[in-house]
Design a protein around this motif. Structure first.
Motif, mmCIF file in Angstrom:
data_model
loop_
_atom_site.group_PDB
_atom_site.id
_atom_site.type_symbol
_atom_site.label_atom_id
_atom_site.label_comp_id
_atom_site.label_asym_id
_atom_site.label_seq_id
_atom_site.Cartn_x
_atom_site.Cartn_y
_atom_site.Cartn_z
ATOM 1 N N TRP A 19 47.828 37.511 33.806
ATOM 2 C CA TRP A 19 47.217 38.807 33.829
ATOM 3 C C TRP A 19 46.764 39.361 32.695
ATOM 4 C CZ3 TRP A 19 48.923 43.465 32.283
ATOM 5 C CH2 TRP A 19 50.184 43.659 31.714
ATOM 6 N N TRP A 20 47.328 39.772 31.717
ATOM 7 C CA TRP A 20 46.816 40.446 30.319
ATOM 8 C C TRP A 20 45.908 39.438 29.540
ATOM 9 C CZ3 TRP A 20 47.700 38.235 25.559
ATOM 10 C CH2 TRP A 20 48.708 37.376 25.409
ATOM 11 N N LEU A 21 46.155 38.050 29.601
ATOM 12 C CA LEU A 21 45.033 37.175 28.463
ATOM 13 C C LEU A 21 43.938 37.082 29.380
ATOM 14 C CD1 LEU A 21 44.650 35.233 26.293
ATOM 15 C CD2 LEU A 21 45.509 33.475 27.881
ATOM 16 N N THR A 54 45.372 31.612 35.949
ATOM 17 C CA THR A 54 46.651 30.754 36.729
ATOM 18 C C THR A 54 47.040 29.232 36.429
ATOM 19 O OG1 THR A 54 44.983 29.949 38.417
ATOM 20 C CG2 THR A 54 46.020 31.948 38.924
ATOM 21 N N LEU A 55 46.202 29.005 35.375
ATOM 22 C CA LEU A 55 46.302 27.459 34.944
ATOM 23 C C LEU A 55 45.774 26.249 35.899
ATOM 24 C CD1 LEU A 55 49.919 27.231 33.103
ATOM 25 C CD2 LEU A 55 47.434 27.516 32.177
ATOM 26 N N LYS A 56 45.133 26.759 36.931
ATOM 27 C CA LYS A 56 44.305 25.937 37.856
ATOM 28 C C LYS A 56 43.373 25.170 37.283
ATOM 29 C CE LYS A 56 42.852 25.632 42.799
ATOM 30 N NZ LYS A 56 42.150 24.765 42.434
ATOM 31 N N ARG A 57 43.237 24.004 37.462
ATOM 32 C CA ARG A 57 42.265 23.172 36.824
ATOM 33 C C ARG A 57 41.160 23.195 37.786
ATOM 34 N NH1 ARG A 57 46.299 20.553 34.268
ATOM 35 N NH2 ARG A 57 46.195 20.432 32.042
ATOM 36 N N ARG A 58 39.920 23.234 37.764
ATOM 37 C CA ARG A 58 38.696 22.921 38.399
ATOM 38 C C ARG A 58 38.635 21.629 39.010
ATOM 39 N NH1 ARG A 58 35.747 27.354 38.655
ATOM 40 N NH2 ARG A 58 35.729 28.887 37.008
ATOM 41 N N ASP A 59 38.284 21.629 40.179
ATOM 42 C CA ASP A 59 37.749 20.199 40.791
ATOM 43 C C ASP A 59 36.855 19.750 40.044
ATOM 44 O OD1 ASP A 59 37.994 18.084 42.474
ATOM 45 O OD2 ASP A 59 37.218 19.002 44.100
ATOM 46 N N THR A 60 36.751 18.282 39.552
ATOM 47 C CA THR A 60 35.808 17.997 38.898
ATOM 48 C C THR A 60 34.931 16.822 39.739
ATOM 49 O OG1 THR A 60 37.093 16.010 38.130
ATOM 50 C CG2 THR A 60 36.642 17.924 36.596
ATOM 51 N N GLY A 61 35.205 17.183 41.163
ATOM 52 C CA GLY A 61 34.208 16.471 42.083
ATOM 53 C C GLY A 61 32.905 16.743 42.103
ATOM 54 N N PHE A 62 32.063 15.953 42.776
ATOM 55 C CA PHE A 62 30.639 16.267 42.810
ATOM 56 C C PHE A 62 30.191 17.075 43.994
ATOM 57 C CE2 PHE A 62 31.417 12.495 45.262
ATOM 58 C CZ PHE A 62 30.708 12.526 46.260
ATOM 59 N N ASP A 63 29.172 17.637 43.966
ATOM 60 C CA ASP A 63 28.632 18.447 45.132
ATOM 61 C C ASP A 63 28.005 17.455 46.172
ATOM 62 O OD1 ASP A 63 27.501 20.402 46.967
ATOM 63 O OD2 ASP A 63 25.741 20.977 45.487
ATOM 64 N N PRO A 64 28.606 17.534 47.561
ATOM 65 C CA PRO A 64 27.889 16.524 48.382
ATOM 66 C C PRO A 64 26.743 16.759 48.711
ATOM 67 C CG PRO A 64 29.680 18.000 49.223
ATOM 68 C CD PRO A 64 29.673 18.214 47.973
ATOM 69 N N ASP A 65 26.198 17.851 48.622
ATOM 70 C CA ASP A 65 24.754 18.228 48.910
ATOM 71 C C ASP A 65 23.683 17.696 47.980
ATOM 72 O OD1 ASP A 65 25.704 19.034 51.364
ATOM 73 O OD2 ASP A 65 25.959 21.059 50.768
ATOM 74 N N PHE A 88 30.380 41.987 34.068
ATOM 75 C CA PHE A 88 31.504 42.939 33.672
ATOM 76 C C PHE A 88 32.341 43.631 34.598
ATOM 77 C CE2 PHE A 88 32.662 47.173 31.921
ATOM 78 C CZ PHE A 88 33.648 46.663 30.833
ATOM 79 N N ILE A 89 31.406 44.485 35.561
ATOM 80 C CA ILE A 89 31.836 44.931 36.673
ATOM 81 C C ILE A 89 32.762 43.957 37.489
ATOM 82 C CG2 ILE A 89 31.349 46.372 38.615
ATOM 83 C CD1 ILE A 89 29.160 47.368 37.066
ATOM 84 N N TRP A 90 32.289 43.001 37.795
ATOM 85 C CA TRP A 90 32.774 42.043 38.808
ATOM 86 C C TRP A 90 34.008 41.331 38.291
ATOM 87 C CZ3 TRP A 90 31.135 39.922 43.549
ATOM 88 C CH2 TRP A 90 31.500 38.664 44.146
ATOM 89 N N ALA A 91 34.135 41.309 37.012
ATOM 90 C CA ALA A 91 35.128 40.474 36.269
ATOM 91 C C ALA A 91 36.529 41.591 36.221
ATOM 92 C CB ALA A 91 35.093 39.931 35.032
ATOM 93 N N ASN A 92 36.025 42.696 36.088
ATOM 94 C CA ASN A 92 36.863 43.860 35.852
ATOM 95 C C ASN A 92 37.678 44.103 37.442
ATOM 96 O OD1 ASN A 92 37.836 44.743 32.867
ATOM 97 N ND2 ASN A 92 35.536 44.485 32.983
ATOM 98 N N VAL A 93 36.785 44.177 38.198
ATOM 99 C CA VAL A 93 37.279 44.511 39.818
ATOM 100 C C VAL A 93 38.150 43.352 40.079
ATOM 101 C CG1 VAL A 93 36.463 44.526 42.031
ATOM 102 C CG2 VAL A 93 35.413 45.936 40.493
ATOM 103 N N ALA A 94 37.851 42.033 39.857
ATOM 104 C CA ALA A 94 38.557 40.797 40.094
ATOM 105 C C ALA A 94 39.820 40.919 39.316
ATOM 106 C CB ALA A 94 37.850 39.508 39.697
ATOM 107 N N TRP A 95 40.061 41.392 38.130
ATOM 108 C CA TRP A 95 41.302 41.535 37.474
ATOM 109 C C TRP A 95 42.089 42.547 38.172
ATOM 110 C CZ3 TRP A 95 43.831 45.373 34.972
ATOM 111 C CH2 TRP A 95 44.906 45.086 34.234
ATOM 112 N N PHE A 96 41.447 43.722 38.698
ATOM 113 C CA PHE A 96 42.397 44.699 39.074
ATOM 114 C C PHE A 96 42.994 44.440 40.396
ATOM 115 C CE2 PHE A 96 42.650 48.245 42.251
ATOM 116 C CZ PHE A 96 43.495 49.024 41.374
ATOM 117 N N LEU A 97 41.990 43.478 41.124
ATOM 118 C CA LEU A 97 42.739 43.037 42.306
ATOM 119 C C LEU A 97 43.811 41.940 42.173
ATOM 120 C CD1 LEU A 97 39.394 42.441 44.226
ATOM 121 C CD2 LEU A 97 41.028 43.944 44.876
ATOM 122 N N CYS A 98 43.659 41.125 41.072
ATOM 123 C CA CYS A 98 44.756 40.170 40.807
ATOM 124 C C CYS A 98 46.227 40.964 40.316
ATOM 125 C CB CYS A 98 44.249 39.264 39.644
ATOM 126 S SG CYS A 98 43.250 38.078 40.249
#
Length: 125
Positions: A19-21, A54-65, A88-98
């Motif tokens: 959360w702080w990082l 969250t230490l969640k790795r992204r899925d490295t799969g391909f886009d089927p479309d 900047f706005i999006w990221a800070n709102v997302a952080w606040f929600l988290c």
């Protein structure tokens, strides 16, 4: 995904570090993006924000479309006129929600979309 951290480890990371990082990372990335010279480093940090949270790795799969990325010129123009301030706005709102219990799912979803908000970069393309 086989290399994913366990849910217990990811929850502990979020509560103790994530959360702080993440707040530090999104604001450092924004400053780097505004300097233009350090923009590539700022974009790299933005692309890593969901993992930092969250230490969640992204899925490295391909886009089927098979949807291609938006052209680099369009993405650059978008970033100059919209992406730098919108992210900047999006990221800070997302952080606040988290950091609120009820907003965590939506905040994590928003962080997943942060590269697109910044520069129209699709991670699934």
């Amino acid at each position: 995904m086989a290399n994913q951290h366990s849910l217990v480890v990811r929850i502990a990371w979020f509560l103790l570090v994530g959360w702080w990082l993440t707040l530090l990372a999104i604001n450092v990335a924004w400053v780097l993006n505004v300097t233009i010279i350090l923009l590539p480093l700022g974009i790299k940090i933005i692309n890593r924000v969901p993992y930092l949270l969250t230490l969640k790795r992204r899925d490295t799969g391909f886009d089927p479309d098979g949807v291609p990325q938006t052209s680099l010129l369009v993405r650059a123009v978008y970033f100059v006129f919209v992406g730098w301030w919108a992210s900047f706005i999006w990221a800070n709102v997302a952080w606040f929600l988290c950091v609120t219990v009820i907003g965590i799912p939506f905040g994590i979803w928003m962080f997943g979309k942060l590269p697109y908000v910044t520069s129209l970069y699709r991670l699934d393309a």
